[in-house]
Design an enzyme around this catalytic site. Sequence first.
Site, PDB file in Angstrom:
ATOM      1  N   GLY A  10     -29.177 118.395 -39.831  1.00  0.00           N
ATOM      2  CA  GLY A  10     -29.721 118.562 -38.606  1.00  0.00           C
ATOM      3  C   GLY A  10     -28.830 119.310 -37.636  1.00  0.00           C
ATOM      4  CB  THR A 125     -23.180 114.363 -36.580  1.00  0.00           C
ATOM      5  OG1 THR A 125     -24.536 113.441 -36.128  1.00  0.00           O
ATOM      6  CG2 THR A 125     -22.092 113.597 -36.583  1.00  0.00           C
ATOM      7  CG  ASP A 127     -26.670 110.701 -35.709  1.00  0.00           C
ATOM      8  OD1 ASP A 127     -27.268 110.782 -34.798  1.00  0.00           O
ATOM      9  OD2 ASP A 127     -26.732 110.917 -37.059  1.00  0.00           O
ATOM     10  NE  ARG A 162     -45.197 100.562 -15.365  1.00  0.00           N
ATOM     11  CZ  ARG A 162     -45.767 101.616 -15.253  1.00  0.00           C
ATOM     12  NH1 ARG A 162     -45.237 102.785 -14.820  1.00  0.00           N
ATOM     13  NH2 ARG A 162     -47.110 101.750 -15.044  1.00  0.00           N
ATOM     14  CG  MET A 169     -32.458 110.723 -32.234  1.00  0.00           C
ATOM     15  SD  MET A 169     -32.249 112.535 -32.699  1.00  0.00           S
ATOM     16  CE  MET A 169     -34.136 112.991 -33.104  1.00  0.00           C
ATOM     17  N   GLY A 170     -29.288 108.352 -33.465  1.00  0.00           N
ATOM     18  CA  GLY A 170     -28.010 107.810 -33.690  1.00  0.00           C
ATOM     19  C   GLY A 170     -28.074 107.286 -35.317  1.00  0.00           C
ATOM     20  NE  ARG A 171     -29.971 109.061 -41.109  1.00  0.00           N
ATOM     21  CZ  ARG A 171     -31.151 109.184 -41.109  1.00  0.00           C
ATOM     22  NH1 ARG A 171     -32.180 109.704 -40.166  1.00  0.00           N
ATOM     23  NH2 ARG A 171     -31.744 108.292 -42.153  1.00  0.00           N
ATOM     24  CD  GLU A 222     -32.693 107.648 -35.119  1.00  0.00           C
ATOM     25  OE1 GLU A 222     -33.680 108.056 -34.505  1.00  0.00           O
ATOM     26  OE2 GLU A 222     -31.838 108.339 -35.363  1.00  0.00           O
ATOM     27  CG  HIS A 272     -35.975 116.209 -32.811  1.00  0.00           C
ATOM     28  ND1 HIS A 272     -37.052 115.273 -33.046  1.00  0.00           N
ATOM     29  CD2 HIS A 272     -35.363 116.578 -33.797  1.00  0.00           C
ATOM     30  CE1 HIS A 272     -36.925 115.009 -34.287  1.00  0.00           C
ATOM     31  NE2 HIS A 272     -35.877 115.675 -34.827  1.00  0.00           N
TER      32      HIS A 272
HETATM   33  O1  F6P Z   1     -28.211 113.071 -37.729  1.00  0.00           O
HETATM   34  C1  F6P Z   1     -28.874 113.510 -36.345  1.00  0.00           C
HETATM   35  C2  F6P Z   1     -30.215 113.008 -36.108  1.00  0.00           C
HETATM   36  O2  F6P Z   1     -30.690 113.693 -34.985  1.00  0.00           O
HETATM   37  C3  F6P Z   1     -30.192 111.635 -36.086  1.00  0.00           C
HETATM   38  O3  F6P Z   1     -29.967 111.019 -34.946  1.00  0.00           O
HETATM   39  C4  F6P Z   1     -31.848 111.374 -36.584  1.00  0.00           C
HETATM   40  O4  F6P Z   1     -32.040 110.182 -36.894  1.00  0.00           O
HETATM   41  C5  F6P Z   1     -31.982 112.586 -37.207  1.00  0.00           C
HETATM   42  O5  F6P Z   1     -31.206 113.410 -37.152  1.00  0.00           O
HETATM   43  C6  F6P Z   1     -33.485 113.119 -37.124  1.00  0.00           C
HETATM   44  O6  F6P Z   1     -33.726 113.875 -38.159  1.00  0.00           O
HETATM   45  P1  F6P Z   1     -34.833 115.055 -38.034  1.00  0.00           P
HETATM   46  O7  F6P Z   1     -34.536 116.193 -37.350  1.00  0.00           O
HETATM   47  O8  F6P Z   1     -35.035 115.634 -39.537  1.00  0.00           O
HETATM   48  O9  F6P Z   1     -36.060 114.429 -37.729  1.00  0.00           O
END
Ligand code: F6P
Length: 347
Positions: A10, A125, A127, A162, A169-171, A222, A272
């Site tokens: 990515g 990354t 992440d 609310r 993100m962050g896997r 995520e 993204h």
């Molecule tokens: O590893 C970077 C990352 O942005 C993660 O945080 C995310 O889960 C993943 O890539 C998303 O990947 P893609 O661009 O393939 O959807």
Amino acid sequence: MRIGILTGGGDCPGLNAVIRATVRTVEIEHGGTVVGFKDAWRGVVTDDWEPLTSESCRGLLPRGGTILGTSRDQPYTMDGGVEAVRRAVDRHGLDAIVAIGGEGSMGVTKDLHRDGVPVVGVPKTIDNDIQLTEMTFGFQTAVQICSDAIDRLHTTAESHDRVLVVEVMGRHVGHIATWAGLAGGAAVTLVPEVPFDIDHVAELISARHRHGHWSSIVVVAEGAVAAEGTMDVPEVRMDAYGHQVLGGMGHRVAAEIERRTGIESRTTVLGHVQRGGSPVAFDRVLATRFGVAAVDAVADGALGDMVALQSGAITRVAVADAVGHLKTVEADMLRASSIFQVPYDRT
Ligand code: F6P
């Protein structure tokens, strides 16, 4: 000196700054040239490349994405891939290929080094999950984007009383979530490192709102996981590369909070956006330092090494030592985060 360079996995802000610094160092300090391979290892295997010069790299420092393109293709899953990489090294007369990538790409770099291909790794990354480097470029930019978004969400959350859930993100690690939660003043931050109990989260929110807070920001990584038996979660899907397809936890958490507390809860998935646009100053500088260090590694014959940031200094580690296990959120960060997730009675 003649170096090949590619960006894999990515994208993230700062990739172009590494390319620019690498080209500049090769030209200025070694009088050499750089071959830029397109779309990661695919370009090496299919011989799709362009010459890179300081002139062609003008204006790259603040530019997000990667001018070389990227993909998750890698030689070990492409027919005759490794042989094709060896031929490319010979054909172009390369001293080494500088591979800029994340955990997956560093794994490939390790295997290619084992198989005799001259490679040097540069970790990237958003992440920030790569071992043996305390930071990867792209991460600080992603955190800033999240923190800016949370600042905006606070004002609208307050207006409507609310709960606003923000999925980041962050896997499988919670670095982005933890930093964004702390920087953004989240009431709750859920990360993969600490499985959560949704009843406890709902109690925390209810208590806050009983004690005079009229809105709450909940940051959800995520990859956050519910503690066993506490919440129904759908089966995980895999992508073509065998990675879990993440996303959706924010919506599930918001629905469960609303059901349990009766407080209107909505979700924002930053997605993204976190990877796009210009790198912040820290990432531009780190990326530049990594580019210079990658050329030094080639010059020193430190093949199979990965450049890294340790105690604020640029170092090198064996890429083999950096892969295979992810860098999770440090205990002191989790503690700081937890201190702000205890109901605080201000009456
Ligand atoms: O590893 C970077 C990352 O942005 C993660 O945080 C995310 O889960 C993943 O890539 C998303 O990947 P893609 O661009 O393939 O959807």
